[in-house]
Design an enzyme around this catalytic site. Structure first.
Site, PDB file in Angstrom:
ATOM      1  CG  HIS A 140      -0.252  -0.280   2.508  1.00 24.66           C
ATOM      2  ND1 HIS A 140       0.644   0.575   3.074  1.00 24.66           N
ATOM      3  CD2 HIS A 140      -0.297  -1.358   3.325  1.00 24.66           C
ATOM      4  CE1 HIS A 140       1.095   0.049   4.193  1.00 24.66           C
ATOM      5  NE2 HIS A 140       0.555  -1.129   4.370  1.00 24.66           N
TER       6      HIS A 140
HETATM    7  P1  TYD Z   1      -0.931  -2.965   8.147  1.00 23.94           P
HETATM    8  O1  TYD Z   1      -0.143  -1.708   8.144  1.00 23.94           O
HETATM    9  O2  TYD Z   1      -2.188  -2.971   7.311  1.00 23.94           O
HETATM   10  O3  TYD Z   1      -0.009  -4.183   7.713  1.00 23.94           O
HETATM   11  P2  TYD Z   1       0.567  -4.482   6.266  1.00 23.94           P
HETATM   12  O4  TYD Z   1       0.976  -3.161   5.752  1.00 23.94           O
HETATM   13  O5  TYD Z   1       1.696  -5.400   6.402  1.00 23.94           O
HETATM   14  O6  TYD Z   1      -0.561  -5.055   5.489  1.00 23.94           O
HETATM   15  O7  TYD Z   1      -1.281  -3.331   9.637  1.00 23.94           O
HETATM   16  C1  TYD Z   1      -1.923  -4.536   9.973  1.00 23.94           C
HETATM   17  C2  TYD Z   1      -2.849  -4.269  11.149  1.00 23.94           C
HETATM   18  O8  TYD Z   1      -2.111  -3.822  12.280  1.00 23.94           O
HETATM   19  C3  TYD Z   1      -3.868  -3.210  10.836  1.00 23.94           C
HETATM   20  O9  TYD Z   1      -5.150  -3.797  10.872  1.00 23.94           O
HETATM   21  C4  TYD Z   1      -3.794  -2.189  11.926  1.00 23.94           C
HETATM   22  C5  TYD Z   1      -2.713  -2.669  12.863  1.00 23.94           C
HETATM   23  N1  TYD Z   1      -1.682  -1.641  13.110  1.00 23.94           N
HETATM   24  C6  TYD Z   1      -1.790  -0.827  14.205  1.00 23.94           C
HETATM   25  O10 TYD Z   1      -2.765  -0.893  14.981  1.00 23.94           O
HETATM   26  N2  TYD Z   1      -0.782   0.075  14.461  1.00 23.94           N
HETATM   27  C7  TYD Z   1       0.281   0.203  13.648  1.00 23.94           C
HETATM   28  O11 TYD Z   1       1.181   1.031  13.908  1.00 23.94           O
HETATM   29  C8  TYD Z   1       0.365  -0.620  12.476  1.00 23.94           C
HETATM   30  C9  TYD Z   1       1.525  -0.510  11.528  1.00 23.94           C
HETATM   31  C10 TYD Z   1      -0.626  -1.539  12.241  1.00 23.94           C
END
Ligand code: TYD
Length: 134
Positions: A49
């Site tokens: 993303h």
């Molecule tokens: P996400 O950034 O969507 O992971 P990736 O980029 O690898 O797909 O994060 C996964 C989940 O973790 C998302 O549902 C929200 C949570 N999250 C937090 O609560 N705080 C954070 O700082 C991050 C990075 C993720």
């Protein structure tokens, strides 16, 4: 600051090496959040993303992985495998992390608190955001 690999300080020592990052010195942004990705099963991809505001520094604290960064027109791959290098990624770029080795740990220093509204999850929205008509 542009997309780039930063070489961080490294103190080599027979007792073990030491590296560090200081805000305002090695990175320009204020660190509002730190998170890390670990226990990634083989073949998995994380982070596919873009962020509208967040810029970040990614460090392979342990093991190795690739970060593919895409500006909508061109993709660049960065292989991280040393804990004294950090990949600085400005806001507004699509990035995904892949090819994680066993036991790798990706440390992310972020310029923002977690904000789901800062994410662009859809690639065609990303192209629109960059004003590129795919
Ligand atoms: P996400 O950034 O969507 O992971 P990736 O980029 O690898 O797909 O994060 C996964 C989940 O973790 C998302 O549902 C929200 C949570 N999250 C937090 O609560 N705080 C954070 O700082 C991050 C990075 C993720």
């Amino acid at each position: 600051m542009e997309l780039q690999i930063l070489q961080l300080p490294k103190f080599e020592d027979p007792r073990g090496n030491l590296s560090f990052i200081e805000e305002g010195k090695h990175i320009e942004f204020t660190i509002q959040r730190t998170y890390w990705i670990y226990d990634v099963p083989g073949g998995q991809v994380r982070g596919g993303h873009a962020f509208k505001k967040q810029h970040e520094l990614i460090v392979a604290l342990s093991g190795s992985f690739d970060v593919e960064v895409d500006n909508g027109e061109k993709k660049e791959n960065f292989s991280l495998s040393r804990s004294y290098y950090g990949l600085y990624i400005p806001a507004g770029l699509w990035r995904q992390m892949q090819n994680f080795s066993t036991n790798s740990v990706a440390l992310v220093l972020s310029s923002t608190h977690y904000d789901e509204n800062d994410y662009i999850y859809d690639y065609s929205d990303f192209l629109k955001y960059r004003n590129i008509h795919g």
